[in-house]
Design an enzyme around this catalytic site. Sequence first.
Site, mmCIF file in Angstrom:
data_model
loop_
_atom_site.group_PDB
_atom_site.id
_atom_site.type_symbol
_atom_site.label_atom_id
_atom_site.label_comp_id
_atom_site.label_asym_id
_atom_site.label_seq_id
_atom_site.Cartn_x
_atom_site.Cartn_y
_atom_site.Cartn_z
ATOM 1 C CG ASP A 57 -15.234 -16.000 43.643
ATOM 2 O OD1 ASP A 57 -15.024 -14.783 43.755
ATOM 3 O OD2 ASP A 57 -14.320 -16.851 43.621
ATOM 4 N NE ARG A 82 -16.707 -19.522 41.904
ATOM 5 C CZ ARG A 82 -16.934 -19.021 40.682
ATOM 6 N NH1 ARG A 82 -15.969 -19.018 39.784
ATOM 7 N NH2 ARG A 82 -18.122 -18.538 40.364
ATOM 8 N NE ARG A 131 -10.182 -22.164 38.130
ATOM 9 C CZ ARG A 131 -10.869 -21.122 38.583
ATOM 10 N NH1 ARG A 131 -12.186 -21.123 38.492
ATOM 11 N NH2 ARG A 131 -10.251 -20.088 39.119
ATOM 12 C CG HIS A 160 -13.222 -19.915 33.510
ATOM 13 N ND1 HIS A 160 -13.859 -19.216 34.516
ATOM 14 C CD2 HIS A 160 -13.240 -21.211 33.896
ATOM 15 C CE1 HIS A 160 -14.220 -20.069 35.471
ATOM 16 N NE2 HIS A 160 -13.855 -21.277 35.117
ATOM 17 C CB CYS A 254 -17.376 -13.465 35.003
ATOM 18 S SG CYS A 254 -15.896 -14.241 34.323
#
Length: 261
Positions: A57, A82, A131, A160, A254
Amino acid sequence: MCSPEHFAVEYAINPWMDLTTPVDRELAVKQWDRLRETLVGLGHEVHLLAPEPGLPDMVYAANGAFVVDGTVYGARFKHEQRAAEAAAHRAFYEAQGWRFIAPNETNEGEGDFAYVPEAHGGLILAGHGFRTELPAHAEAQEALGRPVVSLRLVDPRFYHLDVALAAVDDANIVYFPGAFSTASQRVLAQLFPDAVVADDADAIAFGLNLVSDGRNVVLNSEAVGLAEKLEAAGYHPVPVELTELKKGGGSVKCCIAELRH
């Protein structure tokens, strides 16, 4: 930006990630290259972060930190898959000579922070609910010296802030109200009465996961309706195709960490 040469959907940590849907990595790299070329063509300088094997990612470079006025508030990822990305981002910023502030609280960088420099003297809009943890908003305010407005995300599809809201210039935003709690919707309507308001179709097409230089708005090519709304509001939509990277739950924004001197 960080190349998706190691990109894959090897785990599912958001509703868009489907382990049964194959990823065409070669196509992902081509689409990412086209995005990078688009930014360069619009006159922007793009710095590259080296991708690391085992971190599929990393292409979502926006999540690694949040930069305001030359100060970098680092990320601390919620999911262990992550977590190691944070160190790679920190090394990049420190090598560039940026002032880096390490976080104690869970936050995912520009995934959950947006900066609107001329709105009410300069505001940080900050998402929480899936998150980034709420205490990170206070930590970011202390680190960056800018007032933070906390916004609660309530729809897991928009996990997000950057898939539900974006700054389109130095004073205005575009957002999808349905991603936010009723109280947060009222706050946004009060702060940004002239905002471009997106609908469910715009949001599902990842249209809000965009970047703008105040004139040119680079956004997912699937978000046709939102492109029309932005054009009507006086902006210049620049569509790009990112079908492969959407499989990981991300699109244009992103892939791009904005470096604000």
